[in-house]
Design an enzyme around this catalytic site. Structure first.
Site, PDB file in Angstrom:
ATOM      1  N   CYS A 147       0.828  -1.217   0.000  1.00  0.00           N
ATOM      2  CA  CYS A 147       0.000   0.000   0.000  1.00  0.00           C
ATOM      3  C   CYS A 147       0.856   1.257   0.000  1.00  0.00           C
ATOM      4  O   CYS A 147       0.595   2.208  -0.720  1.00  0.00           O
ATOM      5  CB  CYS A 147      -0.858   0.049   1.254  1.00  0.00           C
ATOM      6  SG  CYS A 147      -2.092  -1.221   1.331  1.00  0.00           S
ATOM      7  N   VAL A 151       0.562   4.321  -2.513  1.00  0.00           N
ATOM      8  CA  VAL A 151      -0.013   5.612  -2.092  1.00  0.00           C
ATOM      9  C   VAL A 151       0.904   6.757  -2.518  1.00  0.00           C
ATOM     10  O   VAL A 151       0.446   7.797  -2.981  1.00  0.00           O
ATOM     11  CB  VAL A 151      -0.267   5.620  -0.565  1.00  0.00           C
ATOM     12  CG1 VAL A 151      -0.578   7.018  -0.073  1.00  0.00           C
ATOM     13  CG2 VAL A 151      -1.409   4.691  -0.221  1.00  0.00           C
TER      14      VAL A 151
HETATM   15  S1  SF4 Z   1      -0.463  -2.359   4.562  1.00  0.00           S
HETATM   16 FE1  SF4 Z   1      -1.360  -2.935   2.579  1.00  0.00          FE
HETATM   17  S2  SF4 Z   1       0.160  -4.260   1.629  1.00  0.00           S
HETATM   18 FE2  SF4 Z   1       0.662  -4.148   3.792  1.00  0.00          FE
HETATM   19  S3  SF4 Z   1      -0.347  -5.935   4.676  1.00  0.00           S
HETATM   20 FE3  SF4 Z   1      -1.738  -4.173   4.912  1.00  0.00          FE
HETATM   21  S4  SF4 Z   1      -3.095  -4.277   3.112  1.00  0.00           S
HETATM   22 FE4  SF4 Z   1      -1.294  -5.574   2.682  1.00  0.00          FE
END
Ligand code: SF4
Length: 328
Positions: A147, A151
């Protein structure tokens, strides 16, 4: 030291008083109301209402995109799944897959922290690629994202190109990538994105003579026995094939007493030659849609989802569909 079980502990006066005091903030119904509702659930009126329901909501087991990407990448020979993002995410993918398969699971992260979130993850990527290649000698590094990288908008294509230009990794080392934002889709989307990314990278410039093989894409299938059975049946029928990607030896490796970092997977030469196959058959629909679309359009290969389950797909109808697929 005696550690009390919670049943016993929460019956102590101190806790009972604490629970009472909490009710002030919980805005919960009175004990009489709770009792009245409990009794109502035993009535005919409640029963009728219950059976009148037409819809049911089921919350499916769902993991995030990079987990699927890591799973997909690990099914290729000598491939190190490489995740641009935070370390905790990759620890989760690894522990999740290791726990499920009871096998060591290999994946690395670029350990992005606050500074990368502000200034971008290029430095993490360069350092990560250099370390991963030097320490683990992979034949392929398959990059996905968490993520955080998505982002802030890290450009994987540009980063990998920069890494090659700076000599951080060899120019001919395959480094496919897939953007796998976890706020879209799930692990099956990530699997699909990574498969498309890997096939795009390894088959570049490999278009040649037809090899008469069938590409089989199992999808996000975690039953390692399925892969072995599939290969057994195809070999019995003398069907030349390539499994994309074959995770069976990765997640069910033999106990020889010797640890192998890369215990198997689809040979990279076979993966590269998959562009010259006759057709592609996916065994799952939703985890292969982009890949099948890519194979159909870019490779001009017949591509379809044909799951060999049930009479329709395993008896003459299946043969018929299969023949149609091969345009016989
Ligand atoms: S932050 Fe995003 S990539 Fe990391 S475990 Fe959580 S959902 Fe998955």
């Amino acid at each position: 030291m005696k550690i009390k079980d919670h049943n016993e502990l929460f019956q102590e006066q101190e806790y009972l008083e604490q629970f009472e005091r909490k009710k002030e903030f919980e805005n919960c119904p009175s004990a009489e109301e709770v009792q009245r509702t409990a009794e109502w659930t035993k009535t005919e009126e409640y029963r009728e209402l219950n059976f009148k329901r037409k819809h049911i909501k089921i919350n499916p087991a769902k993991a995030c995109q990079p987990l699927g990407a890591v799973f997909c990448a690990s099914g290729f020979e000598g491939t190190l799944p490489f995740v641009q993002g935070a370390q905790g995410c990759v620890a989760y993918f690894r522990s999740h897959l290791s726990r499920h398969f009871k096998e060591p699971m290999t994946a690395v992260s670029t350990s992005m922290t606050e500074d990368a979130a502000v200034f971008g993850g290029l430095n993490n990527m360069l350092e990560g690629l250099e370390n991963a290649y030097t320490l683990y000698h992979p034949k392929m590094l398959a990059v996905s994202t968490t993520c955080m990288a998505e982002v802030i908008g890290d450009d994987l294509n540009a980063y990998i190109r920069t890494a090659r230009e700076k000599g951080v990794i060899p120019k001919d080392l395959p480094v496919p990538f897939a953007h796998t934002p976890s706020f879209v889709g799930s692990h099956i989307t990530g699997y699909d994105n990574m498969m498309k990314g890997i096939l795009t990278a390894v088959t570049a410039g490999k278009k040649g003579e037809p090899n008469g093989k069938i590409n089989i894409i199992p999808g996000f299938d975690t039953y390692t026995g399925n892969y072995r059975e599939l290969k057994r049946l195809l070999n019995m029928m003398d069907v030349k094939h390539t499994i994309l990607a074959d995770v069976s030896d990765i997640y069910d490796s033999p106990t020889t007493g010797e640890y192998k970092l890369y215990p198997g997977g689809t040979p990279l030469t076979d993966a590269a030659d998959s562009i010259n196959a006759t057709a592609a058959i996916a065994l799952q629909k939703y985890s292969t849609s982009k890949t099948l679309d890519y194979i159909g359009k870019e490779w001009s290969q017949s591509a379809a989802v044909l799951t060999p389950i049930g009479i329709k797909n395993t008896d003459p109808d299946f043969i018929y569909e299969f023949d149609k697929l091969l345009k016989i």
